[in-house]
Structures are given as structure tokens and as C-alpha cells.
Design an enzyme around this catalytic site. Sequence first.
Site, short mmCIF file in Angstrom:
data_model
loop_
_atom_site.label_atom_id
_atom_site.label_comp_id
_atom_site.label_asym_id
_atom_site.label_seq_id
_atom_site.Cartn_x
_atom_site.Cartn_y
_atom_site.Cartn_z
N GLU A 267 0.85 -1.21 0.00
CA GLU A 267 0.00 0.00 0.00
C GLU A 267 0.88 1.25 0.00
O GLU A 267 1.91 1.29 0.68
CB GLU A 267 -0.83 -0.04 1.31
N LYS B 157 -9.70 2.19 -1.20
CA LYS B 157 -9.82 1.64 0.15
C LYS B 157 -11.22 1.96 0.69
O LYS B 157 -11.69 3.09 0.62
CB LYS B 157 -8.74 2.25 1.03
N CYS C 81 -5.21 -3.03 3.22
CA CYS C 81 -4.97 -3.05 4.67
C CYS C 81 -6.24 -3.16 5.52
O CYS C 81 -6.77 -4.25 5.67
CB CYS C 81 -4.17 -1.80 5.04
#
Lengths: 636, 636
Positions: free
Chosen positions: A43, A125, A177
Site C-alpha cells: 500500500e 480503500k 490493509c
Amino acid sequence: MNIKIAMCQMEVIPGRPDINTEIMLAMIEEARMKNAEIIVFPEMCIPGYLLGDTWEQTSFLKDCESYGEQIIAKSNDLIIIFGNVAVDWDKIGDDGRVRKYNACFIAHDQKLLGGDNFPYPFRIKTLLPNYREFEEERHFYSLRKLAEELNQKLDELMQPVYLSYKGERLGLGCILCEDSWYENYFTKPIELINNKGGVHLFINISSSPFTLGKNNKRNRLFSRQARETGVPLVYINNVGIQNNGKTIYTFDGSSTIYNCRGNIIYHCHQPFKQSLDIVDLNLSNGGTNKNIINSVPDQDISCIYRSLDYAVKKFTKSIGINKVVIGVSGGIDSAVSAALYTKALGPENVMLVNMPSKYNSNTTKDLAKILANNLGCFYDVLPIQEVVDHTIKQIENNPAVRLADNKKINLKISPFIAENIQARDRSARLLAAVAAAFGGVFTCNANKSEMTVGYSTLYGDQAGFLAALADLWKHQVYELAHYLNQYVYGHEVIPQGIINLVPSAELSFEQSVDKGMGDPIIYPYHDYLFRSFIEPWERVTPEDILKWYSDGVLEENIGCEPGLVNKIFAGPAEFIKDLERWWSLFNGMGLAKRIQAPPVVAVSRRAYGFDYRESQNGIYFTRQYYRLKEQILRSC
Amino acid sequence: MNIKIAMCQMEVIPGRPDINTEIMLAMIEEARMKNAEIIVFPEMCIPGYLLGDTWEQTSFLKDCESYGEQIIAKSNDLIIIFGNVAVDWDKIGDDGRVRKYNACFIAHDQKLLGGDNFPYPFRIKTLLPNYREFEEERHFYSLRKLAEELNQKLDELMQPVYLSYKGERLGLGCILCEDSWYENYFTKPIELINNKGGVHLFINISSSPFTLGKNNKRNRLFSRQARETGVPLVYINNVGIQNNGKTIYTFDGSSTIYNCRGNIIYHCHQPFKQSLDIVDLNLSNGGTNKNIINSVPDQDISCIYRSLDYAVKKFTKSIGINKVVIGVSGGIDSAVSAALYTKALGPENVMLVNMPSKYNSNTTKDLAKILANNLGCFYDVLPIQEVVDHTIKQIENNPAVRLADNKKINLKISPFIAENIQARDRSARLLAAVAAAFGGVFTCNANKSEMTVGYSTLYGDQAGFLAALADLWKHQVYELAHYLNQYVYGHEVIPQGIINLVPSAELSFEQSVDKGMGDPIIYPYHDYLFRSFIEPWERVTPEDILKWYSDGVLEENIGCEPGLVNKIFAGPAEFIKDLERWWSLFNGMGLAKRIQAPPVVAVSRRAYGFDYRESQNGIYFTRQYYRLKEQILRSC
């Protein structure tokens, strides 16, 4: 279908897209030579993750975009997956600035994929963490907000990336994540994407800082996701250090592959080390043909040491420094600090300075010298008594005057003020100048127990370029001392005499180590009391402590030795007095000092600085606290 | 329908629900005696607004709830509207902690209203600010997220509070602070609520910190909302100070009523002052019967002074201190600081200390004394040369030794190191001890220009309990000097000689004020260059500066005097060298020093500390910067 995955556990340098891109280009070449088919980077590997408000610089965003294009250009004949900031120059965020997404790019044959079933040719995200050191909502627009804006169900936007690869249709679930750390969110990205069907592989790109105990928690969570979806999961995390000014985080990498049954089938072998591993994954059987690997301990003192050693090496390098000066008192904190830095930077780059006053015993002066000898560092003795005496006299003998009427004020230096004069004389007068002359910086050796209650002097022993031990409770400092002697050095560099000594500041004759008179902090109890103030997820206050005390479950709940409290305190009145004293210092002087403290290396679930955020609002006890106190005192 | 509104512009003490509730109870009694019908308090008036991570303490949340119940109990026969944290103990937030809302409670006859058309009997803040010092997403669950969770359109949840009052149906649009600052959001709460119909009055409860230029912006925005909905709008803001550790905010109140045409018809008369005003509002004509009030200037130096004076008074009080020691060099920053503190705390509580070395001129020494005489403070002269000489000798004459082979290192104190020794000797050796003996603290007199590039010494002149001037550029410090003389004191307390002097640190013979040799910062240009690095909403970097320079629009864009750049620099090479020097210091040593700086009082749109967040990531220039630089240098 077999696929060769390149796990690029790269060191990301925050704020350096130029260097990061160079590393990526080199890794792409290497992976290509090794016949990789999918190359996965972490990321935000181009810009870095912890950048403070650098995200507000338009020129920086454009810079990151242009480096991203260079990576995309290298994707002929292979799939490159990487994290970068994605900018929608036509839209704004909630703050009115240009719209930024924390994005995962999937490039193949120099094109970006995923735009066929999604508003953008990249993935965004969904879950933005906003706790501890994280503040993604400050900078990035989440997929949740985009769905709201587009008036679409979030579910509709949760789409795999489909591509045609070697004549087959490959489905990749690309997430970032926190999207896999969804325990507390009602949205479960991995499930929603998997529901769309045809997903062969989940890829989680992360920039996830090291925390004690985190890896095994991640293994539990990620294993379950792979098992429940029946799809293998590749987790790629970066190494390196990043910071937000007040707090320094290490990134251990620990990139992992989970097969479709949730078993770990690959681990990047060394934590805190850049690596490029090629793993051949059979997507037809979900990686079940591979041997299963057990997860490794992630909470013991060796993990702390590894993180601190890495932080010291990388942080000094990042600020262009390789020499440090350490004030050594003959006590445990400075000794552990000295051993840590000496191993990290080499003895030729470390200078230890002992600065005795009339209150320092021969015991500690001798121990400091033995320590220096054991470590092979440069050593200096610079006494402070003369200047301390001069300072006291200078202030006491020169009254301030009101010029209009010649009214004088005589200033008196109390014993307490004189203690602080000594501490500041050491750090601000001597160590700072010695460090500059040595071509380096000086360290802050404070531990978390003293940082909690401000048992240190501002501009004195609390000063320094870095507080490497300030996320360790005193008992962890002792554990680290043993570990350094036994495993890191393999012999006694920290003299046993230092370990045996009663902890003491030696700032007055009342603090005599030879008479066993030391700190007012009773570490076997207070370490755990203080920890309860800051580390639990729902934080503990004196109200909870009193309740536990009266219910007889205090020691159990804070984790200290059973029976300790009644050994230490004569009764409830003493117990309460002690509690109020430390709670007041924690929220009073301790906090005021932390505002001006050096950066802290974080290892625990809650470090001081930008992880645990504090307002200087004074001391408060709840109404219920006073009721409990009254009850307890009345009944005794 | 006429209604008597009590505008409770109370001082909110952050983290003190006990005190805040007491203030509220007293105000409710007063308002009742004055026949008020609706009593309106600010946002989060029970807990306070800037509390850091105190929101994670369950016992604190329960405490706030219980104080809220006390307020609700007082609502017999009248309507009380107030802000508090609302906890849903059965749900969690995204962080896994108990669910918290930033809520507006509407109590009438000891019951909470609004639960008939909404999931809770209170209203929830819809738009949570996450920029500058704000980080509400960290702690609170927004109405946006609740809508997503409930799988409802946000619009459905936007509901007025309807109540029956004196036999009529009254519709109140209750919103919180940011809900009216919706320029950058696609959701416009006030419109959505108004669309439901029957709204007689909008009430915005706020906890909105003072910022230069904010009030008139708010007037423009809020006026438009009242005009467009055709409904009068009452804005209630608190006074007091709140902080987030590194940055201190003042709250000016400035509570206002806008009539249905968007005109201001009432202003709480004094900013920064707790007040309870009863206003009779005719809801039938939307308040158009009242006289229109013009808005007042909100950007000039008088506003800065008022905010700083308030911050100094309230902050010292909040930490239990009323005495300060100020190092006075005879320069402008310390003189302004001295005049500011003396007015705020009284001359008997202020001690000025001049600490000359051999480099200090008689000019500045005399000016410092005149200043002390003008202000009527206590004054002391404590020279530093003797200890500075001693320190240099002590370090140079005591080589460090490697004990194993007796290898020695002789340390040499360079002139630069000696400069910093002087600065630390003043603050850490003398001022800290003098302040403790005087029973107070010492101040940091740094301005924003030097904070930007670290033109100050850590543990030296950068130290102190509070940096009251650190959000003022150097030219604003001069403006403030004039204002203090002319308007605050009404005569020359800061000697004209200090104002005329070239700014200089006097740490070497090269920095001679008598020869007109001073700071390397050319304030008429650098103040504006530095400001462009941090204050614009989309922040400026050297890439932008070079572009503007080559386009000939630099001075216009950064706001400095036209033609200045070519007067200062011989050519592009010198211009670029200067730019790179300061950009490097801004991101290098300047940043490292800010991490350990004292709390800053914020007045601008961007103050150092927790408002402007920084990672210590070193110095970076974009690829485009290097291209521009090459072009410019090649063409000259």
C-alpha cells in the site's frame, strides 16, 4: 492454473516517491527475470503512508502520479499491483481540497484494469482507520463516501478485478490493509467482493506498522477470511520506518500467503528486511499443495529488541546522523540505551558521558565506567557541581528589582528546584554541546513509566533527539537488559550491579542507592496501574480502579502480582492517596512535559505522542469516583 | 408567534462536566427568571470539545451522561437545547469502542424530544470535520454512517424536531456546527431538514474556535442559509480556551441571530465573554421587525491582540499559574511578549530577565531596562559569559577516552556550537530555575517566521511553557508592538528604539545591532514565502514558487511587496539557492525543533502543532521542480 507471484516486501521511504520508484523498478526487473507473473507491492509504496499534511501539496500529488505512470509503463506481459495515492482532479474531498483516494492500481500490458465494473480504473480503500496513529479520513475519500455521493449501494461498488491472462479469466480481489481488519465495521469488503463470484485470489496490500502481538492477530483474522471465502489470500506489507513527528513506527513486513483453507503457506523469512520472494501458487487447488507453516511468537522481548534496533538504525540514518552521545548515570535506563545504540551504530559512534554531582555515589560512577569499558565506547566524565553551585548563587545573590521604587525580590532556590537544575545542567548545558562537538545528537533514555507521570526534568533528562525506550514499562527495560546481555551480546555488557541497583535519580542525599533509597515509583505495582490508564482499548480511570479495588479484582484486572496492593499500602486511605497522586501527575505535569518530549519509538498498543492524543485539560475525577471513595473510606 | 430565546454563550471548560453543568444550571435559573422560553447552549457544552482521547474513558462518558440528565430535569415549562456526547451502549464505532455521537439534545418538560421521527431522542451531527485541528471521525459516529448502517437514505434521517408549545406546533431545525459549513460536502443538512416543512427556527449549536477572518465568512454562509430557507437562524458558540496539547485555541463566542432574510439582528455584544442574552424573536415575521446590525472587522491586529490576551489569561489560569518570567534581549519579540503578559497578568506577576554575554550591545541592554521600567515589572540582569566560558573549557579540556586502548577524542567547540550554548544557558540553566524560584513559568517568545525554519535553539530560546507569538509572522509582531503602545497602553511602553532596531540574535560579533547586522531572514520577503508553505489551503512548494517566479507572478501570489524579489536577489541562481536553503530548514531542523516546541496559540488559518501535522521525513523536491530549476538556470 498456476501463477508465479512476486512478493515485493520493499522498504518504503515516506515522502520519497523518487527513491521508492527506483526500488520498485529494480524489483520489477528482478521479478521479470525470475519469471514472475504477478508482482505485488505494498500500500502507498510510491508516496509512503505516514506523511502528515504533505497530502495537501498539489505538486507532491502530481509527482506521485507521474511516478505511478512509470510503474504502469513496465507492465508489459505481466501484472503489477501497487499502492499509490489516486487523485480525482475534478472532485473535492470533504475538506474542499482536491479529492484523494488511498488506491490499489492493477496494471497489465501498460493499461490500468478494473475500470469496466467500477467508476475508476483502480480500487479504492473502503475502510479508513481513524484510531491510534491513523487518520485516513483526514486525507482520503473512502469508498463508503463515494457510494453515498454516487447514490449507490456500497455493495454494488465492491467488485473484483477481472482480467484475461494466458487465455483464462482471472478474478482478483484487491483490497487495502484495513479492508481486512473489519471486525468492528458492519461492511465486510472481502465477503462482498467474493459474492460477485469468480475470485481466484485475494490480494491485501498494506502499510501496517509493527505492534507487539499484531502479527498473530492478523494471522487469525486473515486465515479466517481465506477459509471462509475459500480463496487464497496474499498479504504484502512494507518494511522501513515512518513517523508522524511525535511517534516513530517500524514496519516489519511479515508478508504472508494464506491458502484457501486459511493455512499459512508462505512467510517472507525475515521481518524488518526488504525482500523479493517468488512463490508459485496453484490457483486450481487454492494453494493446498503447499506445506503449512506455523506462525511465530510476536510478543516477547526479542520482538521488542528487533523493532527498537531497527528504529534506531533507520531513524538515525533518515536524519543523516550516525553518532550519538548518551548520558550514563550508572542506572538501568541509560545502560540499556547505551547497549542498544552501541549495537546499532557501533562503539566508535557512541560516546558515554557520566556527569556526577555531589549526590552521585561511587557505586554508580564505577558502574557507569564498567559499562563503558564493556561496550568499548568513548567515555567522558564531566562533573556538574561547580556550575550548579554557581547557578544557585547567581540567582540567590542577584535579586530582581522593580525599577520605579527599587523594590527587591530575593529568589530562593529550594532543594526541589536544585534537583531540576542538576538535570538541566547535564542535558542542556553539557550533553547538547558535547553531542554537537562529537558531530551527533544526544539520546533521551526515559522509559514509559516515568513519561507517564513526568518523573523527569523538562530540558533535562527528558530531552534528546529520540526516546527509544519510552514505550517500555520499567519491567520491560529490565527484561531488555537481560536480553541484551544474554542474546544480543552473549555476555554481560550491562553490569549485574546496574541490574541489581535500586532505581534512583540521585539528585539529593535522600535518593541514595547505597542505602537502597530510590524512586517514588513502586514499579511492580505502578507499571501496571499506569498501563491501565493508557493501553486498554476502553481506557481505565480512577473510578474503575476504585471499583476493582473494592471488588477485590484490581490486581487481576491490571495484571500485576496478586496480593501486592495490600503489601504496599497500609490501608484504603493510603491506597487512594497514592492513586490520586499519580493520576494527577499523569494528567498534570506529566502531560505538560510530554507535549515537549522527543519522538517516541512505538512498540505497544498505545505509545505516547501522536498515537495517544492528549489535551492539557487538568485533573478530573468523575462524580462516581467521589462516591466510591467516600464509600470505601467510610467502611474502613 | 413570539418566542423568548436565551442565548447562553457560556465559557466551556474542557474535560470538566462538573463545572460546566454548574454554569448551565445557574444560567437556566437566570433565564427562567427573565422569562425565557427556549434556552440554547453551545455544542458539547457539558464535556467540552477538544479532549484528545479522553473520549475513550467509559467512566467519563457515563459521567457526562449523568450531568446531561441533570440539565434535562430542569426543563419543566421551558425548552432547553444543549450539546453533549450521546452514547449508544449497545453499538460500537468503527474503532470497536462504544458508539459515541456528537449530539444536540432538546429537552422539554423533563423529556427528550425528537425521537418520534428519528432513531434517537436527540439529533446527531451529520458532517464531521477532519481537517486542521478537527478529528471528529476519530471519536464520533456521523449521521452519514448511521444512515449507511441503517440502510436508509441520509435524507430520511434529516428531520426537524416538532413540539407542541403553548398550543402551537413548533418546528425546530437543530444542527451542529459543521452542518452549516457545508460548502465542500454534497449533503446540505439545512436544506434537507427544511424540505420536511414546518420549520420555524434553525438552531446551530457550535464549538467553533477563533480564527482570523472566520466570523465574516460565517456571516456570509449563515446569512445565505437563513435567506434561502426563509427561516431565521440562531447560532450559539461557546467562549473559553481549549487545546490539543500542541496547539491552544481561543473561542470567541460571537453568537448571532440571522433573520429570515439573512440579516444579522442580534450579536452577543462582547466576544470572548460569557454572556446570557434574552432575545424576543417574532417567528411569524421571521425576525424582520428587528434592526439590522452590521458585521464587525475580524482580521485586524486588534482581533489578534484580543485573542492572545485571552489565551494568556485563560491558559495560565487553567494550569494554575499566575507568574511568568520572560527573558528580554532588547529585541522586538521579547518586548512584545513582555508587554502582552504584563497587561494580562499585571506587572507584579511578571519578571523580566536580561542575560547578556560579551556579544550583547549596550544598545539592547539599555533598551531592555527601559522596557522593564516602562512596564513596571520586576527586572533582573544575570550574565551568562562566565558559565558559557566554563562550559566550553570543560568540554575542550576533558577529552573522551576509549578505556580499552586509552584512545582519546578531543572535542572542539565551534563558533556555531558556542552560539547554541549561549541560548541554552539562558533558558535551561537560568530562566527555568528563576521561574521556579519566582513561583511561575518562563515564556517562549518565538514568532512564526523563526518557528518555520528553526531559527532558534532547542532547549534554548525555543523553550518555555507557552509560545504565545508563534502563530504571528514577524511583520505581525511589529504590528502588535504598535498596537500595544498606541491602543492597549496608550503610550510608548515598547521603546521606539526596539522597534527601529535591526532584528538580531546577538550570539556573535557578526550579529551586531549597532552595525545593522542581524538575522539571515529577510522578513519582508521570507515572511510571505514561508506563509505560502503552510497557510494556503492547497499548500505551496518550491515547484510552485519557481513556476510563479518564472511567470513573473511570485510577489502577487505570495502577497509581498511588488518588485521586492529582484531587489533582494542578484539573479535566479541566488533566488534558487535561498529558496532551497529555507525549504530545507523548514522540513529539516525546523521540523525537528517543532516536535519538541511548547504549545502554540493559534490565530491564523494554520498554526504549528496539531493544526498543521508533520512527519519528519526530510527534504524533498519534486521531479518537476528540478526540471523548472534547470530551465531557469539555463535561460539566464
